[in-house]
Design a protein around this motif. Structure first.
Motif, short mmCIF file in Angstrom:
data_model
loop_
_atom_site.label_atom_id
_atom_site.label_comp_id
_atom_site.label_asym_id
_atom_site.label_seq_id
_atom_site.Cartn_x
_atom_site.Cartn_y
_atom_site.Cartn_z
N GLY A 95 0.82 -1.21 0.00
CA GLY A 95 0.00 0.00 0.00
C GLY A 95 0.84 1.25 0.00
O GLY A 95 1.84 1.35 -0.71
N ALA A 191 -4.29 4.30 -5.63
CA ALA A 191 -4.68 2.92 -5.88
C ALA A 191 -4.41 2.53 -7.34
O ALA A 191 -3.96 1.41 -7.62
N TRP A 301 -3.36 -5.08 2.97
CA TRP A 301 -3.50 -3.88 2.13
C TRP A 301 -3.90 -2.70 3.00
O TRP A 301 -4.94 -2.71 3.64
N GLN A 303 -4.13 1.28 2.35
CA GLN A 303 -4.00 2.33 1.35
C GLN A 303 -5.35 3.01 1.22
O GLN A 303 -6.36 2.51 1.72
N GLY A 304 -5.40 4.15 0.56
CA GLY A 304 -6.65 4.85 0.33
C GLY A 304 -6.63 6.30 0.76
O GLY A 304 -7.50 7.09 0.37
N TYR A 314 -13.46 3.69 -5.47
CA TYR A 314 -12.47 2.93 -4.72
C TYR A 314 -12.81 1.45 -4.63
O TYR A 314 -11.90 0.60 -4.64
N ASP A 315 -14.09 1.10 -4.58
CA ASP A 315 -14.43 -0.33 -4.55
C ASP A 315 -14.02 -1.02 -5.86
O ASP A 315 -13.55 -2.16 -5.85
N LEU A 318 -10.08 -1.27 -5.75
CA LEU A 318 -9.61 -2.27 -4.81
C LEU A 318 -9.93 -3.68 -5.28
O LEU A 318 -9.10 -4.59 -5.19
N ARG A 319 -11.12 -3.86 -5.83
CA ARG A 319 -11.50 -5.18 -6.33
C ARG A 319 -10.56 -5.61 -7.46
O ARG A 319 -10.12 -6.77 -7.51
N ILE A 321 -7.48 -4.51 -7.99
CA ILE A 321 -6.14 -4.75 -7.45
C ILE A 321 -6.03 -6.17 -6.93
O ILE A 321 -5.06 -6.89 -7.21
N ILE A 338 -7.79 -6.26 4.44
CA ILE A 338 -7.90 -4.83 4.12
C ILE A 338 -7.97 -4.04 5.42
O ILE A 338 -8.84 -4.27 6.26
N MET A 359 -14.23 -0.18 1.23
CA MET A 359 -13.42 -1.31 1.70
C MET A 359 -14.31 -2.41 2.28
O MET A 359 -14.10 -3.60 2.02
#
Length: 502
Positions: A95, A191, A301, A303-304, A314-315, A318-319, A321, A338, A359
């Motif tokens: 992250g 991200a 993880w 990060q953010g 962001y979802d 992240l998904r 990633i 997470i 998250m």
């Protein structure tokens, strides 16, 4: 056809820890067409070096966690010997700055140095790349070479503080189990920098809202304009640092977070340039692919913090990633943990709350993804809390695998006449540190609604016209609900009609 002297990839070195009970790989470069032989104990594998100079040997699982091994690597001309190789648990910490925050910066560093007793921990910090723009192309070079280190009091300052407190807690379950930590982080990283180019270009939403806007900032600008922007940015940072230094010198008793609130945060982000590491996809290529042939037991993880402008995405980020990394590590069930962001007030209203919500959503839509909430920790005006003990210890308890797989998270609702029962995972008995309240959106206005605790659920009688409910949904909330292990219930926002996360 590429041809190299025999080498192993940098992450394979003396003192490394490989995952026990899990198949693994050793890889490197050599002379195209030559045969490389790798021996571990009595197990021997061979590989022919491909036209691009790469070779890889795959091994069956090793379950011996008490012995130390040598890895012998040879072709018909050269030989490499890796010493003190062990098998145990391997954690990838990834992250941005908060997980990369080193023990040397932690407020309890001296205490931990003076009481250091661990002898089965090793760490590897993935080299952070630097970039330069030349002949119309962005080139990458590694700022340094590195290798695995046996963790000692003398090098304790170099390991991730979150990782140290986590593995310290993990060793309480089995002091003899070797634990390896790989830290793959970059300060301020977005991200999107951790995503592959193929994912970024195949997702229309990511192309339209992240890739093209970044590229647009680079169009039709001469190099001298980039250079001037960088020069001005560095001057701003230097002025800020001078003000901070003077303020802390004149006010040594003022906490860092309060000082940052008075003086102001360090200027961020830097200007967009062709060689910026903030370019989408950059760190995936420059860092993740460098360790793609290593094997891990778990990924953490954290990060953010810098994704405020694209928090609505962001979802998705992240998904993708998680999917990208599982694909590149060839481990499609690799567990991800997470870290839900800590409290922090000096940011746009509810911005960090929205990212925490995203998250939570990802943890409930992808298999083997777990949420660890640390939102009851942190500092109001410092995005990089100077103590990681509570957060790291909580993470270590989860990683050890002897309790819950996550801190308590919202699961579902059950409606019973006028009452709504909020159900949670990761808890048997909820307790409150203050009177229990849940917020409800009543006819468009948020109200605090009294609630009752019944074992693993919270029971609320919402007024008519309540459409949504939330708990801890702010940038710096005061969390009041905990499980029997004193882990906080993660903040959430739900739709009461459908009973799901918003």
């Amino acid at each position: 056809m590429e041809s190299f002297e025999l080498h192993v990839d940098q992450i394979f070195s003396d003192n490394m820890i490989l995952p026990a009970g899990k198949s693994f790989q050793i890889s490197g470069v050599g002379r195209a067409g030559s045969t490389v032989k790798v021996k571990i104990a009595s197990d021997i594998k061979r590989a022919i070096v491909k036209r691009d100079g790469r070779w890889i040997c795959r091994f069956d699982p090793v379950t011996d966690t008490r012995s130390s091994f040598e890895v012998q690597i040879a072709d018909d001309r050269e030989q490499i010997l890796l010493k003190k190789v062990r098998f145990g648990r391997v954690i990838l910490m990834a992250g941005q700055s908060n997980v990369g925050f080193r023990m040397a910066q932690d407020q309890d560093f001296e205490t931990e140095v003076n009481h250091f007793t661990l002898n089965n921990i090793a760490y590897y910090n993935v080299p952070q790349p630097a970039f330069y723009f030349q002949n119309g192309q962005v080139e990458v070079y590694q700022s340094k070479t590195t290798h695995w280190h046996q963790l000692k009091a003398t090098n304790l300052g170099h390991i991730s503080a979150m990782a140290f407190y986590a593995v310290k807690r993990m060793t309480e379950e089995d002091p003899q189990l070797p634990i390896g930590v790989v830290c793959c982080t970059k300060d301020g990283a977005l991200a999107a920098t951790w995503l592959s180019k193929s994912t970024l270009t195949s997702q229309p939403q990511l192309m339209d809202e992240i890739v093209r806007p970044f590229e647009k900032q680079l169009q039709n600008k001469p190099n001298r304009e980039f250079e001037e922007e960088v020069k001005l940015y560095r001057q701003k940072v230097q002025r800020h640092n001078r003000r901070m230094y003077k303020f802390m010198k004149d006010n040594p008793s003022v906490p860092l977070g309060m000082a940052l609130n008075i003086v102001g945060q360090t200027p961020w982000p830097p200007p967009v340039t062709p060689d910026s590491y903030l370019k989408p996809g950059t760190l995936f290529k420059a860092m993740v692919l460098k360790i793609k042939n290593y094997s891990f037991d778990q990924v953490v993880w954290y990060q953010g913090e810098t994704d405020i402008e694209t928090r609505h995405l962001y979802d998705v980020l992240l998904r993708e990633i998680i999917n990208d990394w599982r694909r590149v590590f060839q481990d499609y069930s690799l567990p991800f943990h997470i870290i839900q962001l800590p409290k922090y007030a000096n940011v746009l209203r509810n911005a960090w709350a929205e990212i925490r919500q995203q998250m939570l959503k990802v943890s409930q839509t992808l298999a083997a993804v777990h949420l660890v909430s640390i939102t009851d920790t942190g500092e109001l005006y410092n995005p990089h809390p100077v103590t990681k003990r509570i957060a790291g210890t909580r993470l270590g308890k989860i990683l050890a695998g002897t309790t819950y797989s996550s801190t308590p998270v919202f699961n579902r609702i059950i409606k019973d006449k006028n009452q709504v029962h909020l159900k949670f995972k990761g808890v048997q008995h909820i307790h409150a540190t203050q009177n229990c309240h849940i917020e409800g959106l009543v006819n468009g206005v948020w109200q605090s609604i009294p609630a009752k605790i019944k074992d693993d659920q919270v029971v609320v009688e919402f007024p008519n016209g309540t459409t949504q409910a939330r708990y801890g949904y702010s940038n710096a909330p005061i969390l009041t609900l905990y499980n029997e292990q004193n882990d906080p219930i993660a903040p959430f926002l739900i739709n009461l009609d459908e009973g799901n996360l918003i």
